[in-house]
Design a protein around this motif. Sequence first.
Motif, PDB file in Angstrom:
ATOM      1  N   SER A  35      48.288  36.872  32.311  1.00 31.06           N
ATOM      2  CA  SER A  35      47.311  37.808  32.880  1.00 31.06           C
ATOM      3  C   SER A  35      46.407  37.110  33.891  1.00 31.06           C
ATOM      4  O   SER A  35      46.047  37.691  34.919  1.00 31.06           O
ATOM      5  N   ALA A  39      46.258  38.009  37.890  1.00 31.63           N
ATOM      6  CA  ALA A  39      44.982  38.371  38.514  1.00 31.63           C
ATOM      7  C   ALA A  39      44.633  37.428  39.666  1.00 31.63           C
ATOM      8  O   ALA A  39      44.121  37.866  40.699  1.00 31.63           O
ATOM      9  N   PRO A  42      47.069  37.499  43.835  1.00 32.00           N
ATOM     10  CA  PRO A  42      47.255  38.563  42.862  1.00 32.00           C
ATOM     11  C   PRO A  42      48.645  39.188  42.989  1.00 32.00           C
ATOM     12  O   PRO A  42      49.203  39.245  44.070  1.00 32.00           O
ATOM     13  N   ASP A  60      42.671  38.043  27.358  1.00 29.24           N
ATOM     14  CA  ASP A  60      42.500  36.999  28.373  1.00 29.24           C
ATOM     15  C   ASP A  60      42.158  35.651  27.765  1.00 29.24           C
ATOM     16  O   ASP A  60      41.955  34.683  28.484  1.00 29.24           O
TER      17      ASP A  60
END
Length: 195
Positions: A35, A39, A42, A60
């Motif tokens: 994740s 992010a 991106p 996270d």
Amino acid sequence: MEREESVKGGNATHGKEASIEIMKQALMLHPPVLSKVVAKVPLKDQAWTNILEHSFFKSDETKIPSLDHLISIYVERSYLVWRLPDLQKLLRDAGTLVIETLKQDKSEASTWACARKEAFPSEKNEYKHLLVSDFSDAVATLPPDNLQNFMVDPAVMGEAAEHQNQDVRQQVRAPRDLADRNAFAVFLELLLPWG
């Protein structure tokens, strides 16, 4: 010749499968990496959204301070590598494989969680002395308002240098007569600012 090509093709396929398996193991051990990489890079593709919606990849953090800090450092330092399409495909395939594995055997998640806990048993961040910003390629800049404080007119700069040279000339002491004096006493006088 055809035989050699089939062997080469077989080795490439085996190598790719081994890579996906190793990446799957890495994601099973460190799920928050996915994740955070998605992010940071991106990556906006719908496939990533589908993978990240799975409960295994939703968090996270691992709740292990040392590991979470090291993951942040890893992502900060290596996110540019994950912009390569081949590596994105490898990561996506491994993420999909993790989800398929968990569908077949839900106990896999707890097995890897135990391995994580065993590798990082401490409840405190043992790597807090390592700053994530030290591993970044980003260069901090001063805001434009602060830059004006460092801007000086060259004419003013020349005058300041002239005044400084005059002050230095005035501070230079006349040489002292060193004949028939104790060397240690002369050394001490040289060290003292008023000597």
